[in-house]
Design an enzyme around this catalytic site. Sequence first.
Site, PDB file in Angstrom:
ATOM      1  N   ASP A 131      -0.848   5.863  -7.140  1.00 27.06           N
ATOM      2  CA  ASP A 131      -1.214   4.846  -6.158  1.00 27.06           C
ATOM      3  C   ASP A 131      -1.256   3.476  -6.810  1.00 27.06           C
ATOM      4  O   ASP A 131      -2.195   3.136  -7.524  1.00 27.06           O
ATOM      5  CB  ASP A 131      -2.566   5.176  -5.521  1.00 27.06           C
ATOM      6  CG  ASP A 131      -2.983   4.131  -4.501  1.00 27.06           C
ATOM      7  OD1 ASP A 131      -2.095   3.425  -3.979  1.00 27.06           O
ATOM      8  OD2 ASP A 131      -4.186   4.015  -4.220  1.00 27.06           O
TER       9      ASP A 131
ATOM     10  N   ASP B  62       0.829  -1.199   0.000  1.00 22.88           N
ATOM     11  CA  ASP B  62       0.000   0.000   0.000  1.00 22.88           C
ATOM     12  C   ASP B  62       0.867   1.256   0.000  1.00 22.88           C
ATOM     13  O   ASP B  62       1.446   1.615   1.026  1.00 22.88           O
ATOM     14  CB  ASP B  62      -0.906  -0.018   1.236  1.00 22.88           C
ATOM     15  CG  ASP B  62      -1.857   1.165   1.287  1.00 22.88           C
ATOM     16  OD1 ASP B  62      -1.978   1.873   0.274  1.00 22.88           O
ATOM     17  OD2 ASP B  62      -2.486   1.371   2.343  1.00 22.88           O
TER      18      ASP B  62
END
Length: 501
Positions: free
Chosen positions: A322, A104
């Site tokens: 991301d 992440d």
Amino acid sequence: MVDGRFLVMALAMVAVSAVFISEAAASGGKRVLTLERAFPADQKVELEALKARDRARHARILQSFAGGIVDFPVVGTSDPYLVGLYFTKVKLGSPPREFNVQIDTGSDILWVTCSSCNNCPRTSGLGVELNFFDAASSSTVSSISCADKICASIVQTASAECSTQSNLCGYSFQYGDGSGTAGFYASDLLYFDTILGTSLIANSSAPIVFGCSTSMSGDLTKSDRAVDGIFGFGQQGLSVISQLSSHGITPKVFSHCLKGEGNGGGILVLGEILDPRIVYTPLVPSQPHYNLYLQSIAVNGQVLPIDPAVFTTSGNQGTIVDSGTTLAYLVEEAHDPFVGALTAAVSQSARPIVSKGNQCYLVSTSMAQIFPPVSLNFAGGVSMVLRPEEYLVHMGFVDGDAMWCIGFIKVQSPGTTILGDLVLKDKIFVYDLARQRIGWADYDCSLSVNVSITSGKDEFVNAGQLSVSSGSSSSVHLKLIYKSNNTLLLHILVVVGLLFL
């Protein structure tokens, strides 16, 4: 932010009691872990399911070197038909215990579930065994007390307080989708393979601060996508990359190359992948995420009439990279002219239709010959040129024609433009935290990559070749080799002061 889903509150608090022991010291080196696709490669999903997965994922986004390299072979494919969740294995404690943790880049903390966790899944639909960290079973674990300076820095950063009712420094992460986790901070050994100079050293370790979650709520309690925790690759002080680099164990840079076609896979490296074609753009300073200065978008060489202010980082808006997001997300002031320009460009060769609220096109020939290139233009005069397969999603066939849908999902303003795996695949990406910049270059991620094992040296590596400008410069040559079971083995060749012709 996307519809306010990036709202995160981290606070220091007292956690469930536990017994810990002292920290261990670690020697310098460079670290590598193995990434695995969270879902089977043959699992087909609808575009709406991908969007739903991204919505859940977005709600979980939180706010001189002398070491070595850590590399993580990546397993999985970024085919948009598939669910694009990646995780890796980390080993914590003494004796070491293995945990599957989601990669992440939108959060900072590495946390895993504790053996005393309440409402935590006990099985996973991903086909992996879930493990729990047991503090009593590790001989090297150490508590983080409220008086510890590390806890004091957490409290200051989070604008929260550590309760005086217990001496353990705790956390509570509340996510915008209503899910959350709480627990306490601890320090223990993290194990990984290490490349230091010309040696591959197995079973290297270093003490790191991580979270041990004792409770879950919301979607985190569900078993279908359960893993043992989350591995935050953010740039704040408690991220593993920040901790290791601050102790000279790894450089303050990490890189990835995610293969988008065929068997998929890729490499994730705590180090700098080298390629002369990489271009860099600065990061927006003082941000918890990897925010970039997106300035304009061009379709087929024509800059679209978009106010650059909609991309500016301010409050709930900005542009971030991301790798945990499957698709891409574009604020409506940019999305509407973007769709309009694409539709106009293919009006003679493709039939536009709307499918389940998404703009799609029916194509009877090769879409690569019909759809134009799209350029994302960033500060520093650099561009990211997208091929059709990097902004379109193949969603099957209608009456014999292929249906391609725009993979950039509209976000209401104010909102965050997010560049997810649809855009990032088939490229080297370098997150250079030391120089506060991000770089990229188109690349076949099934080929070898070269990784710097020095800092501040002038090194230039060209796919499969090594050219060193200084006699003391070095690089690591990383090669992905595909096996019949679709797993990836990472073959590491350490090359020092040599020129391969």
